[in-house]
Design an enzyme around this catalytic site. Structure first.
Site, PDB file in Angstrom:
ATOM      1  N   SER A 262       0.785  -1.233   0.000  1.00 39.18           N
ATOM      2  CA  SER A 262       0.000   0.000   0.000  1.00 39.18           C
ATOM      3  C   SER A 262       0.818   1.285   0.000  1.00 39.18           C
ATOM      4  O   SER A 262       0.237   2.369  -0.099  1.00 39.18           O
ATOM      5  CB  SER A 262      -0.968   0.003   1.184  1.00 39.18           C
ATOM      6  OG  SER A 262      -2.028  -0.887   0.927  1.00 39.18           O
TER       7      SER A 262
ATOM      8  N   TYR B 247     -10.746   2.294   5.671  1.00 40.29           N
ATOM      9  CA  TYR B 247      -9.749   1.931   4.656  1.00 40.29           C
ATOM     10  C   TYR B 247     -10.363   1.022   3.610  1.00 40.29           C
ATOM     11  O   TYR B 247     -10.952  -0.018   3.927  1.00 40.29           O
ATOM     12  CB  TYR B 247      -8.602   1.211   5.361  1.00 40.29           C
ATOM     13  CG  TYR B 247      -7.329   1.097   4.573  1.00 40.29           C
ATOM     14  CD1 TYR B 247      -6.457   2.180   4.465  1.00 40.29           C
ATOM     15  CD2 TYR B 247      -6.977  -0.095   3.956  1.00 40.29           C
ATOM     16  CE1 TYR B 247      -5.267   2.061   3.772  1.00 40.29           C
ATOM     17  CE2 TYR B 247      -5.791  -0.209   3.261  1.00 40.29           C
ATOM     18  CZ  TYR B 247      -4.943   0.865   3.170  1.00 40.29           C
ATOM     19  OH  TYR B 247      -3.760   0.752   2.482  1.00 40.29           O
ATOM     20  N   SER B 248     -10.244   1.402   2.342  1.00 34.06           N
ATOM     21  CA  SER B 248     -10.797   0.588   1.262  1.00 34.06           C
ATOM     22  C   SER B 248      -9.920   0.707   0.028  1.00 34.06           C
ATOM     23  O   SER B 248      -9.742   1.795  -0.532  1.00 34.06           O
ATOM     24  CB  SER B 248     -12.227   1.035   0.917  1.00 34.06           C
ATOM     25  OG  SER B 248     -12.706   0.335  -0.231  1.00 34.06           O
ATOM     26  N   ASN B 249      -9.388  -0.410  -0.413  1.00 34.74           N
ATOM     27  CA  ASN B 249      -8.547  -0.425  -1.607  1.00 34.74           C
ATOM     28  C   ASN B 249      -9.318  -0.043  -2.861  1.00 34.74           C
ATOM     29  O   ASN B 249      -8.727   0.396  -3.853  1.00 34.74           O
ATOM     30  CB  ASN B 249      -7.927  -1.810  -1.760  1.00 34.74           C
ATOM     31  CG  ASN B 249      -6.959  -2.119  -0.635  1.00 34.74           C
ATOM     32  OD1 ASN B 249      -5.856  -1.614  -0.605  1.00 34.74           O
ATOM     33  ND2 ASN B 249      -7.399  -2.935   0.310  1.00 34.74           N
TER      34      ASN B 249
ATOM     35  N   GLY C  67       3.095  -0.784   3.915  1.00 32.81           N
ATOM     36  CA  GLY C  67       2.458  -1.682   2.974  1.00 32.81           C
ATOM     37  C   GLY C  67       2.484  -3.121   3.437  1.00 32.81           C
ATOM     38  O   GLY C  67       3.415  -3.542   4.125  1.00 32.81           O
TER      39      GLY C  67
END
Length: 396
Positions: free
Chosen positions: A113, A206-208, A350
């Site tokens: 990330s 949090y959302s990809n 990440g």
């Protein structure tokens, strides 16, 4: 191989092994099944300045050695730029559990990330160029695309995406065991099958999915592939010689690197997960880099070398994000964390198959530090110790 167990982590994209094609499967079988007990004889080394004693490892080296010996990570790597401007690199453990080979100094790893910070920089550069409006709806740029149960692209702004305040569900939670190449639209479609988590701007989660949309936005506005824009606008601009965005289907890590390992469940044997198709992460977590390059990137970013002042101030405008730890705050693709010595540091971190990275740069730019380990520990205390070591490196 079955898909490995998923793990929630502050900077997680997805912990994923799975069936990575015939060549990768053969490589995994050839490597065999590894356990933490295989780490009984780690190697450890630090690059030293002329005034340093190579026989007395400093606190960073001791910390990495502890992660290997006590916590069972196969390898740990670090790069620290100290206040005086000196840079030191460190390694501990073994680069390949099957062969016992050394850990490449400042080796490449999958940075998960941290990719989000790169993606956010490109979006904010386009904002500075007047090509994107930070508070303009994503519907304006990607019409009729963002639709679902409680989901309306007219109500979701670019800022919502970059700051994780959109309420979009995280597609990673719903990826199946069918490990395959993914197009960005595939990832978005998975997310849009599920209900919105909250109304845009009303909360933080949090959302990809947010960063998949950010990558799609970049490609729509520039009419170039995301990888090209990342290369031209960020990687080449600040001289990141060991950083790249893998091409579709590129499962390997190009330069010297330690192998990354995963567990199918806590306590199960470590398996080689180095080679994989990272397309399931895309703009949210696909990149490969080194600790030293990450230090260079975050230092250049916070120094104003990548963004105009107005956009850098927007990036550093934060909301509470305890998901990343006590006192953490999230800006636009970047995380701010408190330092034990006062002040804060900026980075992201990440988590992806086989690798975890943590670090950043002090707000006053006096030091930078990044640390990587070559597994995703099931014990969250391990990464807390990594965070503590980052804090110590930045506070010295």
């Amino acid at each position: 191989m079955r898909e490995q167990a998923r793990q929630k982590c502050g900077s997680s994209v997805r912990q994923r092994g799975g069936r990575r094609g015939v060549a990768a499967a053969v490589a995994a079988v050839a490597a065999g099944v590894m356990t933490a007990g295989a780490l009984a004889a780690p190697t450890a080394s630090a690059a030293t300045r002329p005034d340093s004693s190579p026989t007395r490892p400093d606190y960073v080296q001791r910390g990495l050695d502890g992660l290997v010996r006590a916590d069972g990570v196969p390898a740990a790597l670090a790069s620290v730029r100290e206040r005086a401007g000196h840079t030191r690199t460190y390694t501990a453990g073994v680069g390949d559990l099957a062969t016992g080979s050394k850990v490449p100094r400042d080796g490449q790893v999958r940075i998960g990330s941290n990719t989000k910070a790169f993606t956010a920089v490109v979006v904010l550069q386009l904002v500075g160029e007047g090509k994107i409006g930070l508070d303009t709806s994503i519907e304006t740029y990607l019409p009729d695309l963002v639709r679902g149960d409680g989901i309306d692209g007219n109500r979701i702004t670019v800022r919502h995406l970059l700051q994780h305040t959109s309420g979009l569900p995280n597609y990673v939670k719903y990826l199946s065991d069918d490990v395959r190449p993914y197009a960005p639209r595939d990832l978005l479609d998975i997310a849009l099958q599920h209900k919105a988590v909250f109304e845009p701007g009303k909360d933080w989660e949090y959302s990809n999915t947010n960063y998949v949309l950010a990558g799609m936005l970049i490609e729509k506005v520039t009419r170039h592939p995301l990888a090209e824009e990342l290369d031209r606008r960020v990687i080449e601009r600040v001289g990141l010689r060991h950083t790249y965005f893998p091409a579709p289907g590129d499962v390997k890590i190009r330069e010297p690197h330690p192998k990354g390992y995963y567990q199918e469940a806590p306590g199960s044997p470590l398996r080689d997960g180095t080679e994989l198709d990272p397309s399931w992460a895309w703009a949210a977590g696909q990149m490969i880099s080194t600790n030293s390059d990450l230090n260079r990137f975050y230092t250049a970013l916070l120094s104003g070398d990548l963004l105009p002042g107005a956009q850098l101030r927007q990036m550093r405008t934060t909301v509470p994000a305890e998901y990343f730890g006590p006192g953490a705050r999230y800006g636009l693709g970047i995380v701010s964390r408190p330092l034990s010595c006062g002040g804060r540091y900026w980075g992201h971190g990440g988590s992806t198959t086989g690798y975890e990275t943590r670090g950043g740069v002090r707000g006053d730019l006096r030091a930078a530090a990044n640390i990587a380990v070559t597994t995703q520990p099931s014990d969250k205390g391990v990464m807390e110790r990594v965070d503590g070591l980052v804090d110590a490196a930045l506070c010295r």
